[in-house]
Scaffold this active site. Structure first.
Site, short mmCIF file in Angstrom:
data_model
loop_
_atom_site.label_atom_id
_atom_site.label_comp_id
_atom_site.label_asym_id
_atom_site.label_seq_id
_atom_site.Cartn_x
_atom_site.Cartn_y
_atom_site.Cartn_z
N ILE A 99 60.77 33.14 31.81
CA ILE A 99 60.38 31.81 32.26
C ILE A 99 59.42 31.16 31.27
O ILE A 99 59.51 29.96 30.98
CB ILE A 99 59.77 31.88 33.66
N ASP A 111 51.02 35.60 24.34
CA ASP A 111 51.54 36.80 24.99
C ASP A 111 50.87 38.01 24.36
O ASP A 111 50.30 37.92 23.26
CB ASP A 111 53.06 36.88 24.81
N TYR A 133 52.84 43.26 44.58
CA TYR A 133 53.42 41.98 44.19
C TYR A 133 53.23 40.95 45.29
O TYR A 133 52.82 39.81 45.05
CB TYR A 133 54.90 42.16 43.87
N LYS A 164 50.79 37.72 44.73
CA LYS A 164 51.45 36.41 44.64
C LYS A 164 51.00 35.49 45.77
O LYS A 164 50.89 34.28 45.59
CB LYS A 164 52.97 36.58 44.63
N VAL A 219 65.21 35.27 39.17
CA VAL A 219 65.44 34.65 37.87
C VAL A 219 65.83 35.76 36.90
O VAL A 219 65.24 36.85 36.92
CB VAL A 219 64.18 33.91 37.36
#
Length: 271
Positions: free
Chosen positions: A17, A36, A154, A158, A187
């Site tokens: 993404i 990154d 997660y 999130k 994705v």
């Protein structure tokens, strides 16, 4: 927000993404610093973008959860292009096992998926208030609105990312600071593909829960939806629009929703 001529910084920008968002921003005439941890991948992404948009893209190698590295990213952007107008907190770590997740795994998820956003905002907001504007994008997940079967690390982090983005909007939205929260389901990225040979059933279950729930989009589809949301000034960015209906059902009858999620989890266990 019209991104043309603006300066953007993207964490986790070397793939998936993040690199897709960088590509779409550059195509719109935005000046972008791609950051990154993986220096080789950053170089590859930046080289590819610079081939078609020379002068609009720069690289930075650093840890999104380290405040010193984040300050370095913003300084690099300022040096190359000027102060950052748009910050995309995109870096993240994916699902790991259930209650067996270690304290180290919990700490990593909290640092990268939540505190990296907090530290970036801490560095950015004072300058945005002085200049009268800026925009913060938090890449969260549909798991932050619903939940993530198989992975508490997660799901919890999130949810926290969504909560922090909401707080930013409530607190600073009337002072020129825009906030968008990106919440896709599946994705086609390395995170979603995971390790097909993983021994842990919870991790495999977490991945199946996403791939079986709906369409798996391409990263550029997600980037297109984000750019549309920026143009409209929208907070909630849902590349999978069905997530909104799922979220409404959750709020309308929590117990029924939980019961349905348990049935879904059981179906994945049998698969």
């Amino acid at each position: 927000m019209d991104v043309t001529g603006k300066v953007a910084a993207i964490t986790g920008g070397a793939g998936g993404i993040g690199s897709a968002i960088a590509r779409r921003l550059v195509e719109r005439g935005c000046r972008v610093v791609v950051s990154d941890l993986d220096g080789d991948r950053v170089e590859e992404v930046v080289t590819g973008l610079a081939a078609t948009a020379p002068g609009l893209v720069a690289r930075h190698v650093g840890d999104c959860a380290d405040e010193t590295d984040l300050a370095g990213l913003l300084a690099e952007a300022d040096h190359r292009f000027g102060p950052v107008d748009l910050f995309v907190a995109n870096a993240g770590v994916g699902p790991v096992a259930g209650l067996d997740a270690s304290d180290t795994e919990w700490s990593t998820a909290i640092e990268v998926n939540v505190l990296a956003h907090v530290r970036a905002a801490r560095l950015l907001v004072p300058g945005w208030l002085e200049r009268g504007g800026g925009h913060f994008v938090a890449t969260a997940s549909a798991a932050g609105l619903l939940t993530q079967i198989g992975s508490p690390t997660y799901s919890v982090t999130k949810h926290a990312a969504v909560g922090f983005a909401e707080w930013l909007s409530v607190t600073y939205g009337d002072q020129g600071i825009g906030v968008s929260c990106l919440c896709p389901m599946g994705v086609d990225t390395a995170m979603l593909r995971g390790d097909p040979g993983a021994d842990d059933e919870s991790t495999r279950q977490a991945l199946r829960a996403v791939t079986d729930a709906g369409r798996v989009l391409e990263p550029l589809d997600v980037a297109d939806e984000l750019l549309a949301a920026l143009g409209d000034g929208r907070f909630l960015v849902l590349p999978h629009p069905e997530v909104l209906e799922f979220y409404r059902r959750k709020g309308a009858d929590y117990d029924r929703w939980l019961s349905g999620m348990r049935r879904y989890r059981q179906s994945l266990t049998r698969a």
